[in-house]
Design a protein around this motif. Structure first.
Motif, PDB file in Angstrom:
ATOM      1  N   GLY A 142       1.025  -1.180   0.082  1.00 11.68           N
ATOM      2  CA  GLY A 142      -0.047   0.050   0.122  1.00 11.68           C
ATOM      3  C   GLY A 142       0.820   1.211   0.065  1.00 11.68           C
ATOM      4  N   ASP A 143      -0.056   2.354   0.267  1.00  8.34           N
ATOM      5  CA  ASP A 143       0.976   3.670   0.036  1.00  8.34           C
ATOM      6  C   ASP A 143       1.491   3.904   1.445  1.00  8.34           C
ATOM      7  N   VAL A 144       3.043   4.003   1.378  1.00 13.71           N
ATOM      8  CA  VAL A 144       3.778   4.087   2.694  1.00 13.71           C
ATOM      9  C   VAL A 144       4.681   5.208   2.369  1.00 13.71           C
ATOM     10  N   PRO A 145       5.001   6.008   3.044  1.00 14.04           N
ATOM     11  CA  PRO A 145       6.193   7.017   2.752  1.00 14.04           C
ATOM     12  C   PRO A 145       7.471   6.270   2.207  1.00 14.04           C
ATOM     13  N   LYS A 146       8.113   7.025   1.280  1.00  8.60           N
ATOM     14  CA  LYS A 146       9.471   6.417   0.877  1.00  8.60           C
ATOM     15  C   LYS A 146      10.430   6.086   1.855  1.00  8.60           C
ATOM     16  N   ASP A 147      10.515   6.903   2.732  1.00  6.44           N
ATOM     17  CA  ASP A 147      11.467   6.557   4.023  1.00  6.44           C
ATOM     18  C   ASP A 147      11.222   5.231   4.800  1.00  6.44           C
ATOM     19  N   GLN A 148      10.071   4.852   4.714  1.00  6.54           N
ATOM     20  CA  GLN A 148       9.553   3.676   5.373  1.00  6.54           C
ATOM     21  C   GLN A 148       9.238   2.590   4.571  1.00  6.54           C
ATOM     22  N   GLN A 149       9.401   2.680   3.458  1.00  2.00           N
ATOM     23  CA  GLN A 149       9.129   1.647   2.322  1.00  2.00           C
ATOM     24  C   GLN A 149       9.889   0.419   2.572  1.00  2.00           C
ATOM     25  N   LYS A 150      11.281   0.618   2.678  1.00  2.00           N
ATOM     26  CA  LYS A 150      12.130  -0.787   2.955  1.00  2.00           C
ATOM     27  C   LYS A 150      11.725  -1.581   4.177  1.00  2.00           C
ATOM     28  N   GLU A 151      11.257  -0.959   5.233  1.00  2.00           N
ATOM     29  CA  GLU A 151      10.741  -1.434   6.359  1.00  2.00           C
ATOM     30  C   GLU A 151       9.589  -2.192   6.177  1.00  2.00           C
ATOM     31  N   PHE A 152       8.518  -1.663   5.605  1.00  2.00           N
ATOM     32  CA  PHE A 152       7.510  -2.327   5.274  1.00  2.00           C
ATOM     33  C   PHE A 152       7.349  -3.417   4.452  1.00  2.00           C
ATOM     34  N   PHE A 153       8.205  -3.287   3.420  1.00  2.00           N
ATOM     35  CA  PHE A 153       8.554  -4.225   2.188  1.00  2.00           C
ATOM     36  C   PHE A 153       9.128  -5.688   2.904  1.00  2.00           C
TER      37      PHE A 153
END
Length: 83
Positions: A57-68
């Motif tokens: 889903g839509d997550v801030p770019k700076d948190q994308q790695k953690e969510f992935f």
């Protein structure tokens, strides 16, 4: 009829996975994939970057790695133990 995919428990997946590398898809160079490796540097599985973006889903770019990473660790197929 296809078999249902079973996933490893999160903690077990965390112990199995050593690295998640972003790479180009060798079959389609305009696509990116995230390849998952174990501690023996063996490829366990891979995830299509675009599909992963949609799933997370839509997550801030700076948190994308953690969510992935979190999503991937929750979706390591149980057959990865046999690799």
């Amino acid at each position: 009829m296809s078999e249902e995919i079973k996933f490893l428990p999160f903690e077990e997946a965390k112990q199995l996975v050593a690295a998640i590398q972003e790479e180009e898809n060798i079959h389609c160079q305009d696509k990116r994939i995230l390849t998952v490796y174990n501690h023996d540097n063996r490829e366990l599985c891979w995830f299509d970057f675009e599909e992963l973006e949609k799933a997370v889903g839509d997550v801030p770019k700076d948190q994308q790695k953690e969510f992935f990473q979190d999503y991937i660790l929750k979706h390591i197929p149980d057959w990865a133990l046999d690799i």
